[in-house]
Write an enzyme that holds these catalytic residues in place. Structure first.
Site, PDB file in Angstrom:
ATOM      1  N   ASP A  75      -8.100  -3.897 -17.558  1.00  0.00           N
ATOM      2  CA  ASP A  75      -7.727  -3.178 -18.775  1.00  0.00           C
ATOM      3  C   ASP A  75      -8.843  -3.370 -19.788  1.00  0.00           C
ATOM      4  OD1 ASP A  75      -5.267  -2.392 -17.694  1.00  0.00           O
ATOM      5  OD2 ASP A  75      -4.263  -4.191 -18.409  1.00  0.00           O
ATOM      6  N   ASP A  91      -3.395   3.802 -16.937  1.00  0.00           N
ATOM      7  CA  ASP A  91      -2.148   3.611 -17.689  1.00  0.00           C
ATOM      8  C   ASP A  91      -1.871   4.810 -18.595  1.00  0.00           C
ATOM      9  OD1 ASP A  91      -1.964   1.072 -16.534  1.00  0.00           O
ATOM     10  OD2 ASP A  91      -2.879   0.088 -18.271  1.00  0.00           O
TER      11      ASP A  91
END
Length: 151
Positions: A75, A91
């Site tokens: 991320d 995401d």
């Protein structure tokens, strides 16, 4: 506004269920197969629905690739103006796709659930009106013989 912060995530959203990589890969594969079967089985899709499901599919594949080849999801997108978990492009795809598909399901007459919504709506109307067939049926009795007549 949005900054970059490298975070390695071995869990699901918000770090839940850390270490369950194979479970998440299996879920991603199942979702991708379900989307492909749905798109193949039901041939009449709107452009909006196809794009929504494509976002979900792409996001699931992206995170699954990270999990299989790296063991974790990377991320890197971070909102700097408020506290929110760090996330990635996959995401975003899943989130945008799910929101779009929910809008499609709720509002589209082409939704596979539209006929169910229409039937439920019709049942609700019928329960409010016991004479749902549209005929008024009151019976009166005449004084001479008691014959009933529909009015």
């Amino acid at each position: 506004l949005i900054g970059f912060k490298m975070v390695y995530n071995s869990g699901a959203s918000f770090g839940m269920m850390e270490g369950a990589q194979m479970l998440f890969v299996a879920i991603s594969v199942a979702i991708c197969i379900a989307i492909l079967v749905y798109l193949y089985k039901y041939k009449r899709h709107t452009y909006f629905e196809t794009v929504a499901l494509s976002f979900i599919f792409a996001g699931a594949v992206g995170n699954a690739i990270d999990r299989v080849f790296r063991g974790i999801v990377t991320d890197f997108l971070n909102f700097e103006f408020f506290d929110f978990p760090v996330f990635n492009v996959a995401d975003c795809g899943v989130t945008i796709g799910v929101v779009m598909w929910m809008i499609f399901i709720i509002f589209s007459k082409n939704s596979p659930f539209a006929s169910e919504r229409a039937a439920a709506s019709e049942r609700a109307v019928e329960s409010d009106n016991p004479n749902a067939d549209g005929k008024a049926s009151t019976s009166t009795s005449d004084k001479s013989g008691g014959d009933s007549h529909a009015v």
